[in-house]
Design a protein around this motif. Structure first.
Motif, short mmCIF file in Angstrom:
data_model
loop_
_atom_site.label_atom_id
_atom_site.label_comp_id
_atom_site.label_asym_id
_atom_site.label_seq_id
_atom_site.Cartn_x
_atom_site.Cartn_y
_atom_site.Cartn_z
N ALA A 178 -13.66 -1.26 9.84
CA ALA A 178 -12.82 -0.70 8.76
C ALA A 178 -12.42 0.74 9.08
CB ALA A 178 -13.57 -0.77 7.44
N TYR A 238 0.79 -1.23 0.00
CA TYR A 238 0.00 0.00 0.00
C TYR A 238 0.83 1.28 0.00
CZ TYR A 238 -3.64 -3.31 1.30
OH TYR A 238 -4.50 -4.38 1.32
N LEU A 248 -12.29 -5.95 -4.96
CA LEU A 248 -12.86 -6.95 -4.04
C LEU A 248 -14.38 -6.78 -3.93
CD1 LEU A 248 -12.02 -9.33 -2.31
CD2 LEU A 248 -11.61 -7.78 -0.42
N ASN A 298 -9.82 0.69 11.76
CA ASN A 298 -8.52 0.30 11.21
C ASN A 298 -7.84 1.48 10.50
OD1 ASN A 298 -8.88 -2.29 12.08
ND2 ASN A 298 -9.47 -3.13 10.11
N SER A 325 0.54 -4.18 6.81
CA SER A 325 1.56 -3.74 5.88
C SER A 325 2.21 -2.41 6.28
CB SER A 325 0.90 -3.61 4.50
OG SER A 325 1.68 -2.87 3.64
N ALA A 374 -15.11 -5.82 1.90
CA ALA A 374 -13.89 -5.42 1.20
C ALA A 374 -13.12 -4.36 1.98
CB ALA A 374 -14.25 -4.89 -0.19
N MET A 375 -13.84 -3.39 2.54
CA MET A 375 -13.18 -2.33 3.32
C MET A 375 -12.53 -2.92 4.56
SD MET A 375 -15.67 0.98 3.14
CE MET A 375 -14.75 1.88 4.37
N TYR A 376 -13.24 -3.80 5.23
CA TYR A 376 -12.69 -4.42 6.44
C TYR A 376 -11.43 -5.23 6.09
CZ TYR A 376 -12.05 -7.92 10.05
OH TYR A 376 -11.49 -8.74 10.98
N TRP A 377 -11.51 -6.03 5.06
CA TRP A 377 -10.40 -6.90 4.67
C TRP A 377 -9.16 -6.09 4.27
CZ3 TRP A 377 -9.23 -11.86 5.21
CH2 TRP A 377 -8.15 -12.35 4.48
N GLU A 378 -9.39 -5.11 3.41
CA GLU A 378 -8.25 -4.33 2.90
C GLU A 378 -7.61 -3.46 3.99
OE1 GLU A 378 -6.68 -4.75 0.20
OE2 GLU A 378 -8.09 -6.00 -0.90
N THR A 379 -8.42 -2.90 4.88
CA THR A 379 -7.84 -2.07 5.95
C THR A 379 -7.09 -2.94 6.96
OG1 THR A 379 -9.96 -2.07 7.14
CG2 THR A 379 -9.46 -0.14 5.78
N LYS A 380 -7.55 -4.18 7.13
CA LYS A 380 -6.81 -5.12 8.01
C LYS A 380 -5.44 -5.42 7.40
CE LYS A 380 -7.73 -9.49 8.71
NZ LYS A 380 -8.18 -10.81 8.99
N GLU A 381 -5.42 -5.63 6.09
CA GLU A 381 -4.16 -5.86 5.39
C GLU A 381 -3.27 -4.60 5.43
OE1 GLU A 381 -3.01 -8.79 3.70
OE2 GLU A 381 -4.57 -9.52 5.07
N LEU A 382 -3.92 -3.44 5.36
CA LEU A 382 -3.19 -2.17 5.42
C LEU A 382 -2.47 -2.01 6.76
CD1 LEU A 382 -2.63 0.68 4.16
CD2 LEU A 382 -4.73 1.45 5.24
N ILE A 383 -3.13 -2.38 7.84
CA ILE A 383 -2.50 -2.30 9.17
C ILE A 383 -1.27 -3.21 9.20
CG2 ILE A 383 -2.78 -3.04 11.57
CD1 ILE A 383 -5.43 -1.76 11.66
#
Lengths: 394, 65
Positions: free
Chosen positions: A368, A129, A326, A371, B28, B17-26
């Motif tokens: 989200a 990212y 996604l 996060n 990363s 999608a927002m939950y998944w991607e922001t979890k990955e963002l944390i």
């Protein structure tokens, strides 16, 4: 007013400033002990606490001033500075010798500058990212700094009435529990520098404090060091809070494991503690500064374990594209699921499932957003003026 | 009904999608936050001196010790 106090045996004892080690004198106007050198005020009890465990020696450091940008550089004795770490100009001039309280212990650097840089580069290159322009970032400066820490040893005990829930839905039952326990916490680490924010230093943890060794000035060679400006008395409350946090967490886990209970909280507590020892130590960290879109970022690396700390800049466009892809993939099955549910005959069952899905949707949105806030906070800590200043002034 | 299903499906998909991607963002971009802790007593067990489960609520009014 003299700066000499008499101890029980009648011998003269000079009170030293906890911040700079210079002699203190009593100021009748304020009723406080005052440092003639740095001007700090202390209560007499505070000074007494500081001097009780104080080793009676200190070390000298040379203070340089940059004529170009005005930065102040603290360099250890026997070393000199030939360029300004802040602006890079060779315009530094020796200003004065300052005294610094000698720490009792130190953890020497075991991660080299090259290893620290490599670890940060690896994290940046692996991140999905960060902006592409950042992947090959150029480093402004890397400095190794010994951060001053107070290390607390503490006996801690508590007896608690705890409320918890077993089961869920219609089958949940509230129960009450009683636990009494004690433990001994060794080396609760709290950074003693006002300039470095607590959140950043906490993220550098854990340090493996069993590797603490008695302080030797030679370990400072080639590195910068910071003087403590928060007394051990000021941080005692934070040390107790950390002990309580850890104690309650462990106690609740024990209750949860013994009865499959959840949603635990203490109804009544009786915590007791006794700080048995406080040590002053230098712990190592690398500070790496770089610029992205003209904004400075300072990443940190634990100089003992190599743990990388900091928030990388986020490429919001990349994030949006990934979310959009996604979402597009998931929309088809999710819409089909809703279509089947809305079309189903059993109105009671379908209402319940749709209600559950809507609740899940709200929960996912909430998490989200939380996060995103966490990432933004981390990035703002890394690009915070204070942390940049902390490394740049050295 | 079809339109409503698509709207609800889109919103559910977007939230996941927002939950998944922001979890990955944390994972990363927020480096070193999740493992912050206290090494020396992270695995230190408590010496539990008294343990009682399912006590009566009336007992809570007593002194803790």
């Amino acid at each position: 007013m003299d700066n000499i106090k008499m101890n029980a045996a009648g011998a003269g004892v000079q009170m030293k400033c906890p911040a700079c080690g210079a002699a203190l004198y009593f100021d009748p106007l304020s009723g406080q002990m005052k440092c003639a050198y740095c001007g700090q005020d202390y209560s007499t009890s505070e000074v007494k606490a500081e001097n009780e465990f104080d080793v009676d020696d200190s070390i000298e450091c040379n203070v340089y001033i940059c004529r170009s940008c005005g930065a102040e550089l603290n360099v250890n004795d026997n070393e000199c500075s030939t360029f300004c770490a802040y602006c890079g100009q060779p315009t530094v001039v020796f200003d004065r010798v300052a005294r610094m309280k000698k720490p009792q212990f130190i953890i020497p650097f075991s991660i080299t500058k090259e290893q620290a840089v490599a670890r940060i580069r690896q994290n940046v290159s692996e991140s999905k990212y960060v902006p592409e322009s950042m992947k090959s970032f150029s480093i402004d400066k890397v400095v190794g700094i010994y951060i001053p820490y107070w290390l607390y040893d503490m006996e801690y005990s508590d007896a608690q009435f705890i409320e918890g829930t077993v089961g869920s839905g219609k089958h949940k039952t509230v129960y009450y529990y009683f636990r009494a326990a004690d433990t001994f916490f060794r080396n609760i680490t709290l950074d003693a520098s006002r300039q470095l924010n607590d959140e950043s230093s906490r993220r550098l943890e854990p340090y493996m404090t069993e590797q603490l060794i008695p302080f030797e000035t030679s370990y400072l060679s080639g590195f910068y060091s910071d003087r403590y400006d928060v007394s051990q008395g000021d941080l005692r409350r934070q040390a107790v809070e950390r002990a309580a946090e850890r104690f309650d967490d462990t106690l609740f886990k024990e209750v949860a494991a013994s009865d499959h209970a959840h949603s635990l909280h203490a109804l009544k507590k009786d915590p007791r503690y006794n700080v048995t020892d406080v040590k002053y130590a230098f712990l190592p960290a690398w500070f790496l500064t770089f610029r992205h879109e003209n904004k400075p970022y300072t990443m940190m690396v634990n100089g003992q374990t190599g743990k990388v700390v900091g928030g990388l800049p986020t490429d919001m466009n990349k994030l949006k594209v990934k979310i959009a892809i996604l979402t597009a993939i998931l929309t088809v099955p999710a819409s089909f699921l809703f279509y089947l549910l809305l079309d189903a005959d059993s109105s009671r069952g379908k209402t319940r499932i749709i209600g559950f899905l809507v609740m899940a949707m709200i929960a996912f949105f909430g998490k989200a957003i939380s996060n995103l806030k966490t990432v933004k906070k981390s990035e703002s800590l890394t690009s915070d003026y204070g942390i940049n200043n902390y490394s740049n002034q050295r | 009904m079809f339109i409503v299903a698509i709207i609800l499906g889109f919103l559910l998909a977007l939230s996941i999608a927002m939950y998944w991607e922001t979890k990955e963002l944390i994972k990363s971009n927020d480096l070193g936050n999740s493992e912050a802790g206290y090494y020396d007593f992270a695995d230190r067990s408590l010496n539990i001196t008294a343990r009682r489960n399912h006590i009566n609520k009336s007992e809570i009014s007593c002194n803790v010790r």
